[in-house]
Design an enzyme around this catalytic site. Structure first.
Site, PDB file in Angstrom:
ATOM      1  N   SER A 115       0.835  -1.207   0.000  1.00 63.89           N
ATOM      2  CA  SER A 115       0.000   0.000   0.000  1.00 63.89           C
ATOM      3  C   SER A 115       0.866   1.251   0.000  1.00 63.89           C
ATOM      4  O   SER A 115       0.395   2.322  -0.346  1.00 63.89           O
ATOM      5  CB  SER A 115      -0.866   0.055   1.257  1.00 63.89           C
ATOM      6  N   HIS A 136      -2.243  -3.469  -6.688  1.00 63.18           N
ATOM      7  CA  HIS A 136      -2.779  -3.114  -5.370  1.00 63.18           C
ATOM      8  C   HIS A 136      -4.276  -3.396  -5.308  1.00 63.18           C
ATOM      9  O   HIS A 136      -5.091  -2.637  -5.870  1.00 63.18           O
ATOM     10  CB  HIS A 136      -2.481  -1.632  -5.099  1.00 63.18           C
ATOM     11  N   GLU A 148      -5.330  -1.096  -8.352  1.00 63.82           N
ATOM     12  CA  GLU A 148      -4.421  -0.084  -8.884  1.00 63.82           C
ATOM     13  C   GLU A 148      -3.177  -0.788  -9.440  1.00 63.82           C
ATOM     14  O   GLU A 148      -2.565  -1.610  -8.754  1.00 63.82           O
ATOM     15  CB  GLU A 148      -4.014   0.906  -7.786  1.00 63.82           C
ATOM     16  N   ASN A 187      -5.574   6.049  -1.789  1.00 63.58           N
ATOM     17  CA  ASN A 187      -5.159   6.454  -0.444  1.00 63.58           C
ATOM     18  C   ASN A 187      -4.685   7.900  -0.390  1.00 63.58           C
ATOM     19  O   ASN A 187      -4.841   8.568   0.633  1.00 63.58           O
ATOM     20  CB  ASN A 187      -4.076   5.516   0.091  1.00 63.58           C
TER      21      ASN A 187
HETATM   22  N1  LIG Z   1      -5.297  -4.789   4.930  1.00 62.74           N
HETATM   23  C1  LIG Z   1      -5.660  -4.019   3.928  1.00 62.74           C
HETATM   24  O1  LIG Z   1      -6.741  -3.406   3.918  1.00 62.74           O
HETATM   25  C2  LIG Z   1      -4.743  -3.884   2.732  1.00 62.74           C
HETATM   26  C3  LIG Z   1      -5.259  -3.335   1.535  1.00 62.74           C
HETATM   27  C4  LIG Z   1      -4.417  -3.263   0.412  1.00 62.74           C
HETATM   28  C5  LIG Z   1      -3.095  -3.685   0.506  1.00 62.74           C
HETATM   29  N2  LIG Z   1      -2.624  -4.198   1.687  1.00 62.74           N
HETATM   30  C6  LIG Z   1      -1.238  -4.677   1.723  1.00 62.74           C
HETATM   31  O2  LIG Z   1      -1.245  -6.097   1.593  1.00 62.74           O
HETATM   32  C7  LIG Z   1      -0.131  -6.652   2.296  1.00 62.74           C
HETATM   33  C8  LIG Z   1      -0.624  -7.707   3.292  1.00 62.74           C
HETATM   34  O3  LIG Z   1      -1.504  -7.099   4.197  1.00 62.74           O
HETATM   35  P1  LIG Z   1      -2.523  -7.945   5.076  1.00 62.74           P
HETATM   36  O4  LIG Z   1      -3.478  -6.979   5.650  1.00 62.74           O
HETATM   37  O5  LIG Z   1      -3.012  -9.122   4.287  1.00 62.74           O
HETATM   38  O6  LIG Z   1      -1.535  -8.486   6.230  1.00 62.74           O
HETATM   39  P2  LIG Z   1      -1.704  -9.792   7.151  1.00 62.74           P
HETATM   40  O7  LIG Z   1      -0.856  -9.546   8.334  1.00 62.74           O
HETATM   41  O8  LIG Z   1      -3.141 -10.139   7.319  1.00 62.74           O
HETATM   42  O9  LIG Z   1      -1.045 -10.962   6.257  1.00 62.74           O
HETATM   43  C9  LIG Z   1       0.330 -11.071   6.006  1.00 62.74           C
HETATM   44  C10 LIG Z   1       0.639 -12.552   5.890  1.00 62.74           C
HETATM   45  O10 LIG Z   1       1.963 -12.708   5.386  1.00 62.74           O
HETATM   46  C11 LIG Z   1       2.521 -13.842   5.998  1.00 62.74           C
HETATM   47  N3  LIG Z   1       3.980 -13.811   5.904  1.00 62.74           N
HETATM   48  C12 LIG Z   1       4.842 -13.060   6.612  1.00 62.74           C
HETATM   49  N4  LIG Z   1       6.120 -13.354   6.255  1.00 62.74           N
HETATM   50  C13 LIG Z   1       6.034 -14.296   5.287  1.00 62.74           C
HETATM   51  C14 LIG Z   1       6.998 -15.005   4.532  1.00 62.74           C
HETATM   52  N5  LIG Z   1       8.296 -14.796   4.690  1.00 62.74           N
HETATM   53  N6  LIG Z   1       6.566 -15.909   3.627  1.00 62.74           N
HETATM   54  C15 LIG Z   1       5.250 -16.132   3.444  1.00 62.74           C
HETATM   55  N7  LIG Z   1       4.286 -15.491   4.140  1.00 62.74           N
HETATM   56  C16 LIG Z   1       4.678 -14.583   5.044  1.00 62.74           C
HETATM   57  C17 LIG Z   1       2.021 -13.765   7.432  1.00 62.74           C
HETATM   58  O11 LIG Z   1       2.110 -15.027   8.057  1.00 62.74           O
HETATM   59  C18 LIG Z   1       0.594 -13.291   7.234  1.00 62.74           C
HETATM   60  O12 LIG Z   1      -0.335 -14.361   7.158  1.00 62.74           O
HETATM   61  C19 LIG Z   1       0.593  -5.472   2.933  1.00 62.74           C
HETATM   62  O13 LIG Z   1       1.641  -5.062   2.072  1.00 62.74           O
HETATM   63  C20 LIG Z   1      -0.485  -4.405   3.016  1.00 62.74           C
HETATM   64  O14 LIG Z   1       0.027  -3.089   3.014  1.00 62.74           O
HETATM   65  C21 LIG Z   1      -3.431  -4.318   2.795  1.00 62.74           C
END
Ligand SMILES: NC(=O)c1ccc[n+]([C@@H]2O[C@H](COP(=O)([O-])OP(=O)(O)OC[C@H]3O[C@@H](n4cnc5c(N)ncnc54)[C@H](O)[C@@H]3O)[C@@H](O)[C@H]2O)c1
Length: 281
Positions: A115, A136, A148, A187
């Site tokens: 993000s 994204h 995006e 954002n």
């Molecule tokens: N939450 C939102 O609303 C949102 C929206 C758009 C983008 N994002 C982006 O998406 C990404 C993930 O966010 P999220 O909310 O799903 O986070 P989350 O914490 O729910 O999930 C992250 C996952 O990655 C796993 N992980 C960590 N290290 C790892 C590795 N080395 N190998 C494999 N898996 C690994 C973790 O175990 C976890 O399950 C981030 O970059 C975030 O900025 C989030």
């Protein structure tokens, strides 16, 4: 298309789900066996819900297209990989250096769902920054149609075209494209709006309920900015604000003290049960 998804949290599980629902072959890589189980449960629950609501005929058939594990070597034959691990630059840089070594096809698309981290920083962690692009998605991924597409200065036209085709033709979502700047399109517009609402509340100008009702009834927003901040998560709202502020040094992007104190207090919104409103958990 053979797709890989790295990370099966909130976003990764949603991305894996929409890919499998679109008929694609999906390999998901999590950090360890326990998180693989948690990811499988998340995926299964979401697909069962979709089946119950009549959105898909057969959850089990969709699940069969997804293989989950914790060995990144399973990504070797993938044509497109989407990384969705935690929003941490160091972790993502290390992950892309690894993905770069594992994925064999020289023209494979290596995408990040970040993000706020510059796509360029992730691209130069690989030996093929021309193949690296931001894809994204929005939360919840199975529900929101926008994606995006964010090429860096080094991303090739073929990669951008391939990423757009994946999103629009294969997943049936809507793609918009923008430059590699903090906040991308949505954002960069949404977060200063939410921060303005927090400042309004902080100054005692109006109550949370009145601010939100103003935007719902006066501007036809589906929910007010403070309820939206609770949904996004106040920690995430703060993190995106900080990355916008870091990039542009624009005072409107700086997180207001009330937001910082609420995050310090663990009042993170819906996910912690209390933010600007309280929630049953
Ligand atoms: N939450 C939102 O609303 C949102 C929206 C758009 C983008 N994002 C982006 O998406 C990404 C993930 O966010 P999220 O909310 O799903 O986070 P989350 O914490 O729910 O999930 C992250 C996952 O990655 C796993 N992980 C960590 N290290 C790892 C590795 N080395 N190998 C494999 N898996 C690994 C973790 O175990 C976890 O399950 C981030 O970059 C975030 O900025 C989030």
């Amino acid at each position: 298309m053979r797709v890989g998804v790295v990370g099966c949290g909130l976003m990764g599980s949603g991305i894996a789900e929409v890919c499998a629902r679109a008929g694609l072959d999906v390999v998901v890589v999590e950090a360890d066996a326990q998180r693989v189980d948690a990811g499988r449960e998340r995926l299964t629950a979401s697909l069962r819900r979709a089946e119950t609501r009549g959105k898909i005929p057969d959850a089990a058939a969709v699940l069969e297209r997804i293989s989950l594990g914790h060995d990144p070597a399973a990504l070797a034959d993938r044509e497109l990989v989407v990384e969705a691990i935690a929003e941490n630059e160091q972790l993502k840089v290390e992950m892309f250096a690894l993905i770069d070594k594992i994925v064999e096809a020289p023209d494979a698309i290596l995408a990040t769902n970040t993000s706020s981290i510059p796509i360029m920083k992730i691209g130069v962690a690989t030996a093929r920054p021309a193949n690296v692009v931001g894809i994204h998605f929005f939360n919840p991924v199975p529900v929101l149609s926008l994606v995006e597409i964010v090429p860096s200065l080094l991303t090739s036209k073929e990669t951008t075209r391939g990423a757009t085709d994946f999103v629009q033709r294969l997943l049936g979502k809507h793609a918009i494209t923008c430059q590699d700047r903090a906040g991308f399109v949505v954002n960069a517009l949404l977060i200063p709006f939410v921060l303005s609402a927090i400042r309004m509340l902080e100054s005692g100008f109006a109550t949370a309920e009145d601010i939100d009702e103003g935007l719902v009834r006066g501007a036809a927003h589906p929910q007010g900015p403070l309820a939206l901040a609770d949904l996004i998560g106040l920690d995430t709202t703060q993190a995106v604000a900080l990355s916008l502020y870091e990039e542009f040094k624009e005072p409107l992007f700086a997180p207001p003290p009330l937001l910082n104190r609420m995050v310090d207090a663990g009042l993170l919104g819906r996910k912690s049960g209390r933010g600007f409103y309280t929630y049953d958990r």
